[in-house]
Design an enzyme around this catalytic site. Sequence first.
Site, PDB file in Angstrom:
ATOM      1  N   GLY A 154      42.443  37.828  33.641  1.00 41.74           N
ATOM      2  CA  GLY A 154      43.451  36.595  33.709  1.00 41.74           C
ATOM      3  C   GLY A 154      44.589  36.868  34.436  1.00 41.74           C
ATOM      4  N   GLY A 155      44.729  37.715  35.328  1.00 40.51           N
ATOM      5  CA  GLY A 155      45.831  37.907  36.308  1.00 40.51           C
ATOM      6  C   GLY A 155      47.079  38.663  35.481  1.00 40.51           C
ATOM      7  N   ARG A 172      30.536  36.516  33.916  1.00 43.20           N
ATOM      8  CA  ARG A 172      30.465  35.350  33.160  1.00 43.20           C
ATOM      9  C   ARG A 172      30.682  34.081  34.159  1.00 43.20           C
ATOM     10  NH1 ARG A 172      35.912  33.724  34.069  1.00 43.20           N
ATOM     11  NH2 ARG A 172      37.259  35.513  34.561  1.00 43.20           N
ATOM     12  N   ARG A 220      43.774  23.033  38.937  1.00 40.71           N
ATOM     13  CA  ARG A 220      43.948  23.057  37.476  1.00 40.71           C
ATOM     14  C   ARG A 220      44.877  22.429  37.228  1.00 40.71           C
ATOM     15  NH1 ARG A 220      42.073  29.553  36.131  1.00 40.71           N
ATOM     16  NH2 ARG A 220      40.653  29.687  37.692  1.00 40.71           N
ATOM     17  N   LYS A 255      44.623  31.882  39.407  1.00 41.37           N
ATOM     18  CA  LYS A 255      44.483  30.809  40.314  1.00 41.37           C
ATOM     19  C   LYS A 255      44.827  29.554  39.960  1.00 41.37           C
ATOM     20  CE  LYS A 255      40.232  33.643  40.697  1.00 41.37           C
ATOM     21  NZ  LYS A 255      38.843  33.849  40.160  1.00 41.37           N
ATOM     22  N   LYS A 268      47.218  48.498  38.216  1.00 46.04           N
ATOM     23  CA  LYS A 268      46.265  47.411  37.612  1.00 46.04           C
ATOM     24  C   LYS A 268      45.661  48.124  36.197  1.00 46.04           C
ATOM     25  CE  LYS A 268      43.792  44.860  40.609  1.00 46.04           C
ATOM     26  NZ  LYS A 268      42.977  44.314  41.622  1.00 46.04           N
ATOM     27  N   VAL A 302      35.876  29.754  35.491  1.00 45.41           N
ATOM     28  CA  VAL A 302      36.643  28.406  35.428  1.00 45.41           C
ATOM     29  C   VAL A 302      36.084  27.393  36.525  1.00 45.41           C
ATOM     30  CG1 VAL A 302      38.861  27.243  35.783  1.00 45.41           C
ATOM     31  CG2 VAL A 302      38.430  29.330  34.393  1.00 45.41           C
TER      32      VAL A 302
HETATM   33  P1  ADP Z   1      38.339  32.643  36.578  1.00 44.33           P
HETATM   34  O1  ADP Z   1      38.199  33.999  37.266  1.00 44.33           O
HETATM   35  O2  ADP Z   1      36.997  32.137  35.820  1.00 44.33           O
HETATM   36  O3  ADP Z   1      39.078  31.930  37.290  1.00 44.33           O
HETATM   37  P2  ADP Z   1      40.701  33.172  35.103  1.00 44.33           P
HETATM   38  O4  ADP Z   1      40.919  34.716  35.614  1.00 44.33           O
HETATM   39  O5  ADP Z   1      41.524  32.212  35.456  1.00 44.33           O
HETATM   40  O6  ADP Z   1      39.136  33.171  35.273  1.00 44.33           O
HETATM   41  O7  ADP Z   1      40.609  33.210  33.519  1.00 44.33           O
HETATM   42  C1  ADP Z   1      39.881  32.221  32.941  1.00 44.33           C
HETATM   43  C2  ADP Z   1      40.688  32.061  31.644  1.00 44.33           C
HETATM   44  O8  ADP Z   1      40.502  32.998  30.867  1.00 44.33           O
HETATM   45  C3  ADP Z   1      42.056  31.904  31.820  1.00 44.33           C
HETATM   46  O9  ADP Z   1      42.582  30.964  30.780  1.00 44.33           O
HETATM   47  C4  ADP Z   1      42.379  33.242  31.576  1.00 44.33           C
HETATM   48  O10 ADP Z   1      43.910  33.106  31.038  1.00 44.33           O
HETATM   49  C5  ADP Z   1      41.583  33.837  30.498  1.00 44.33           C
HETATM   50  N1  ADP Z   1      41.211  35.335  30.600  1.00 44.33           N
HETATM   51  C6  ADP Z   1      40.522  35.808  31.407  1.00 44.33           C
HETATM   52  N2  ADP Z   1      40.374  37.008  31.433  1.00 44.33           N
HETATM   53  C7  ADP Z   1      41.083  37.163  30.147  1.00 44.33           C
HETATM   54  C8  ADP Z   1      41.421  38.399  29.278  1.00 44.33           C
HETATM   55  N3  ADP Z   1      40.693  39.719  29.706  1.00 44.33           N
HETATM   56  N4  ADP Z   1      42.126  38.516  28.445  1.00 44.33           N
HETATM   57  C9  ADP Z   1      42.563  37.323  28.108  1.00 44.33           C
HETATM   58  N5  ADP Z   1      42.334  36.205  28.793  1.00 44.33           N
HETATM   59  C10 ADP Z   1      41.771  36.234  29.694  1.00 44.33           C
HETATM   60  P1  ADP Z   2      42.069  39.775  37.295  1.00 41.65           P
HETATM   61  O1  ADP Z   2      41.066  40.797  36.554  1.00 41.65           O
HETATM   62  O2  ADP Z   2      43.384  39.803  36.524  1.00 41.65           O
HETATM   63  O3  ADP Z   2      41.513  38.746  37.890  1.00 41.65           O
HETATM   64  P2  ADP Z   2      41.909  40.903  39.889  1.00 41.65           P
HETATM   65  O4  ADP Z   2      41.874  42.456  40.031  1.00 41.65           O
HETATM   66  O5  ADP Z   2      40.984  40.109  40.273  1.00 41.65           O
HETATM   67  O6  ADP Z   2      42.765  40.857  38.222  1.00 41.65           O
HETATM   68  O7  ADP Z   2      43.371  40.572  40.752  1.00 41.65           O
HETATM   69  C1  ADP Z   2      44.002  39.444  40.659  1.00 41.65           C
HETATM   70  C2  ADP Z   2      44.731  38.711  41.624  1.00 41.65           C
HETATM   71  O8  ADP Z   2      46.014  39.895  42.131  1.00 41.65           O
HETATM   72  C3  ADP Z   2      43.861  38.718  43.138  1.00 41.65           C
HETATM   73  O9  ADP Z   2      43.160  37.522  43.074  1.00 41.65           O
HETATM   74  C4  ADP Z   2      45.007  39.022  44.070  1.00 41.65           C
HETATM   75  O10 ADP Z   2      45.626  37.822  44.320  1.00 41.65           O
HETATM   76  C5  ADP Z   2      45.780  40.230  43.408  1.00 41.65           C
HETATM   77  N1  ADP Z   2      45.446  41.346  43.792  1.00 41.65           N
HETATM   78  C6  ADP Z   2      44.836  42.286  43.089  1.00 41.65           C
HETATM   79  N2  ADP Z   2      44.555  43.412  43.888  1.00 41.65           N
HETATM   80  C7  ADP Z   2      45.350  43.404  44.742  1.00 41.65           C
HETATM   81  C8  ADP Z   2      45.576  44.195  46.108  1.00 41.65           C
HETATM   82  N3  ADP Z   2      45.025  45.512  46.089  1.00 41.65           N
HETATM   83  N4  ADP Z   2      46.367  43.881  47.111  1.00 41.65           N
HETATM   84  C9  ADP Z   2      46.842  42.789  47.178  1.00 41.65           C
HETATM   85  N5  ADP Z   2      46.729  41.526  46.099  1.00 41.65           N
HETATM   86  C10 ADP Z   2      45.758  42.137  44.929  1.00 41.65           C
HETATM   87 MG    MG Z   3      40.015  38.334  39.089  1.00 41.71          MG
END
Ligand code: ADP
Ligand code: ADP
Ligand code: MG
Length: 449
Positions: free
Chosen positions: A164-165, A292, A338, A237, A158, A295
């Site tokens: 944002g996944g 923050r 969404r 999500k 990661k 969504v």
């Molecule tokens: P939440 O945790 O609020 O559900 P999301 O992970 O779905 O947030 O992100 C919210 C929005 O912001 C999404 O449209 C995602 O693509 C965007 N986003 C979040 N974090 C980042 C980032 N670090 N860089 C670019 N886009 C981001």
């Molecule tokens: P982001 O900052 O992009 O939101 P997260 O760390 O929250 O990233 O992880 C996004 C998604 O990836 C989680 O909601 C989960 O579905 C998956 N994920 C992240 N880490 C793990 C893990 N160690 N094992 C399984 N799934 C994971």
């Molecule tokens: Mg996350």
Amino acid sequence: MFKKILIANRGEIAIRIIRACKEMGIATVAIYSEADRNSLHVRMADEAICVGPAPNKESYLNMPNIISAAIVTGAEAIHPGYAYFSEQASFAEACEACNIKFIGPKASAIELMGDKARAKETAAKAGVPVIPGSKGTIESEQAAFRTASKMGYPVRLKATAGGGGRGIRVVNSEDELAGALRIATAEAEAAFGNGLLYMEKEIVDPRHIEIQLIGDEHGNYIHLGERECSIQRRNQKLIEEAPSCAVTPAIRKKMGEAAIKLARAVGYANAGTVEYLLDKRGDFYFMEMNTRVQVEHPVTEAVTGVDILKEQILVASGAKLSISQKDIKIHGHAIECRIIAEDPSNNFAPSVGTIELMAAPGGMGVRIDTHIYGGYQIPPYYDAMLAKLIVWGIDRKDAIARMKRCLSEYEIKGIKTNISYQLEIISNPYFEKGELSTSFIPKRMNTEG
Ligand code: ADP
Ligand code: ADP
Ligand code: MG
């Protein structure tokens, strides 16, 4: 209380913030790009200032122009919404330097939690269970191989600056690791300007459960229970609900207290979310903290009656939280879908164009947060989320029935949307039974995850 707030965002969240301000008697300033002249947030705000051309970098991420817009209009505070500048410590610092209140936590908390590897260390030190993995970021290829073989595959790489996944890669075996490291580093570098990665043990088929918390500047904290966000596609999500059918009052209490412990440890004030993975045994692990508004905050608002945006603004003004933990009761069940401009029958390809016709669902227990309207031309430059459809029901079954009804009523013509796909998920027997995990889409739907 502030007299005027500038909203440094666009789309549905800008509108959500403007609505909160209106009800609080606060004047609003919208910013917009040249491509967003006809956007609803521009029309709804009391004042609007163009901050640059269409590309994000030149407008919604143009720090000098946004700060200047606040100064010129006499805005005393800036609400960053989500994404954009919401999690950039340098923006919060720039606001502070110009005597503008940043509606969010202090810069040091954003910085600490924004580095996900460091955030994990901080959480572990505060006594919050974390996912086993590398200590800090990965220092070398050899170190990565050592950590992975010690934990056992599969593992997850990661990006420490990720969000944002994006910037996430699952590694199933040793022979995939070297290649995955190279690709993930390059991707993280390109997406976040920071190629550093950390490694985690892959938790198999977990649930994504997160806790909404709010703290004020006087050291008071509340948590508003959990949201289940297990329905994801490519780590993003798609559907969120509150409460989670897998969370018992005992787990809720533990998760909530752990989230507040972490917030307290970093002097966190304002709204924030602590994300956890919950495994089949009922053990949960800290994943990250989003500093923050999220969504999916409306599902929490629906079951608690707390207006999270208003509390954010209230605590940013220096006031105390308007409620305490004992006032918070979870009532009924809420689900959010969404609605995204994409074509489920063509590998979810993004869809742009003009909304020719729109007929939105309504009735009891229905909320739609959106910036679209009939005749609206969707600019191709921004996030593809068009709307959030939120329903409330007396229990999960009632909420599912209502969501089905609403998705069937929702008509958006002129572009492709994922409404039919959302209806398929909601109607899936495993969804109805509450058998959810982050692998739901690849396992239970005929689409790849
Ligand atoms: P939440 O945790 O609020 O559900 P999301 O992970 O779905 O947030 O992100 C919210 C929005 O912001 C999404 O449209 C995602 O693509 C965007 N986003 C979040 N974090 C980042 C980032 N670090 N860089 C670019 N886009 C981001
Ligand atoms: P982001 O900052 O992009 O939101 P997260 O760390 O929250 O990233 O992880 C996004 C998604 O990836 C989680 O909601 C989960 O579905 C998956 N994920 C992240 N880490 C793990 C893990 N160690 N094992 C399984 N799934 C994971
Ligand atoms: Mg996350």
